[in-house]
Design a protein around this motif. Sequence first.
Motif, short mmCIF file in Angstrom:
data_model
loop_
_atom_site.label_atom_id
_atom_site.label_comp_id
_atom_site.label_asym_id
_atom_site.label_seq_id
_atom_site.Cartn_x
_atom_site.Cartn_y
_atom_site.Cartn_z
N MET A 1 0.84 -1.20 0.00
CA MET A 1 0.00 0.00 0.00
C MET A 1 0.87 1.24 0.00
SD MET A 1 -3.03 1.20 2.65
CE MET A 1 -1.92 1.42 4.05
N GLN A 2 0.55 2.18 -0.89
CA GLN A 2 1.28 3.44 -0.94
C GLN A 2 0.91 4.32 0.25
OE1 GLN A 2 1.59 5.57 -4.82
NE2 GLN A 2 0.04 4.10 -5.50
N ILE A 3 1.88 5.06 0.77
CA ILE A 3 1.64 6.07 1.78
C ILE A 3 2.09 7.40 1.20
CG2 ILE A 3 2.19 6.90 4.09
CD1 ILE A 3 2.55 4.00 4.94
N LEU A 4 1.13 8.32 1.01
CA LEU A 4 1.40 9.60 0.38
C LEU A 4 1.27 10.71 1.41
CD1 LEU A 4 -0.57 8.99 -2.94
CD2 LEU A 4 1.88 8.71 -2.55
N THR A 5 2.39 11.28 1.80
CA THR A 5 2.42 12.33 2.81
C THR A 5 2.00 13.67 2.21
OG1 THR A 5 4.71 12.91 2.37
CG2 THR A 5 4.32 11.13 3.96
N ALA A 6 1.79 14.65 3.07
CA ALA A 6 1.45 15.99 2.61
C ALA A 6 2.54 16.53 1.70
CB ALA A 6 1.23 16.91 3.80
N GLU A 7 3.79 16.33 2.08
CA GLU A 7 4.90 16.83 1.26
C GLU A 7 4.88 16.18 -0.12
OE1 GLU A 7 9.79 17.25 1.44
OE2 GLU A 7 8.71 16.07 2.94
N MET A 8 4.61 14.90 -0.19
CA MET A 8 4.58 14.20 -1.47
C MET A 8 3.43 14.69 -2.34
SD MET A 8 5.38 10.39 0.06
CE MET A 8 5.25 9.51 -1.49
N LEU A 9 2.29 14.97 -1.75
CA LEU A 9 1.14 15.43 -2.52
C LEU A 9 1.34 16.84 -3.05
CD1 LEU A 9 -1.79 14.14 -0.27
CD2 LEU A 9 -0.99 13.13 -2.39
N LEU A 95 -2.82 5.31 1.24
CA LEU A 95 -3.18 6.12 2.39
C LEU A 95 -2.63 7.52 2.14
CD1 LEU A 95 -4.40 6.01 5.34
CD2 LEU A 95 -2.03 5.76 6.11
N LEU A 96 -3.52 8.52 2.10
CA LEU A 96 -3.13 9.88 1.77
C LEU A 96 -3.35 10.80 2.97
CD1 LEU A 96 -4.24 8.48 -0.97
CD2 LEU A 96 -4.27 10.80 -1.87
N ASP A 97 -2.46 11.77 3.14
CA ASP A 97 -2.65 12.79 4.16
C ASP A 97 -3.97 13.52 3.90
OD1 ASP A 97 -1.27 14.64 6.34
OD2 ASP A 97 -2.20 15.95 4.84
#
Length: 308
Positions: A1-9, A95-97
């Motif tokens: 599962m991908q984890i996409l942080t605020a910085e990445m978005l 999972l996204l911020d």
Amino acid sequence: MQILTAEMLEKSVDWQALMDGLIAGHKMPKAHIGDTLLEQGGRKFLARSAWIEGLGACTKAVTIYPDNSQQKPALPSVQGHLIMFDEATGAPLALLDGPAETRLKTAADSALGSALLSRQDAELLLMVGAGNMAGPLIEAHLAARPSLQKVLIWNRTEKRAAQLAADIKRLTGIDAEAISELDEAIPEADIICSATMSEKPVIKGALLSKGTHLDLVGAYTPTMREVDNKALARARLFADSFDTTLDHIGEYKIPLQRGAIQRSDVLADFYGLVDGAKGRLDDDDITLFKNGGGAHLDLMIAHHFANQ
């Protein structure tokens, strides 16, 4: 599962790609959506869910604690995450911020509304409110309408408007200015984007010039409004989603209940506009777009980020 942080978005936002993702999502079968809102002592827990056939499902769960700004150290007032599930297997995919995804979704929502409804030669953007959403909204509107030449920013606290104007000028190079008199700026604007927490209208419909596009973002509860009935009477009315605005947000809910407008006056939402419903008919039309959000929009945006 991908984890996409605020910085990445937020590191490399492509507003046109986000708008394209929303258009593509609205060409798919209509979403099934459902919300849960729990409240206690001024604090809220909100869970928004959507399922789109062929795209998958998602739930965004966030807490809204307005008093977090008083904590030491201060904490964000909105915290949470979005989780996206695979259509074929039901497996969690990403999972996204939550706050970052929400900011980008909300701004892309307004940008698409402008791309579909505002005049192509619009030059002056008036931003009403200088809160956390104002910066992304301005950037998204500039991407949707490259013809824009100047941004005026009004806020009840002028210092915040001045700081935002300086930030926008530094980041985009566009002429940006804080103003103190909202009523004087309204007739000058080609596009008005409003993102306030007001429960009483701050924009007077009598002051609107022909051809103006109104993008209303701030009102999100049954008691909140940003424009008066005169603005509704003068404008062609639209929304991002009938399902999330008409019965849930004061901007339309209150005037519908009081008979100031009829259900048929709200002409189309994104499903209709993307399918070819008429939006602006000529350059003199005043168009009004209510940005109400919805988990189906979150799912479309999450799908874009998870697959880019």
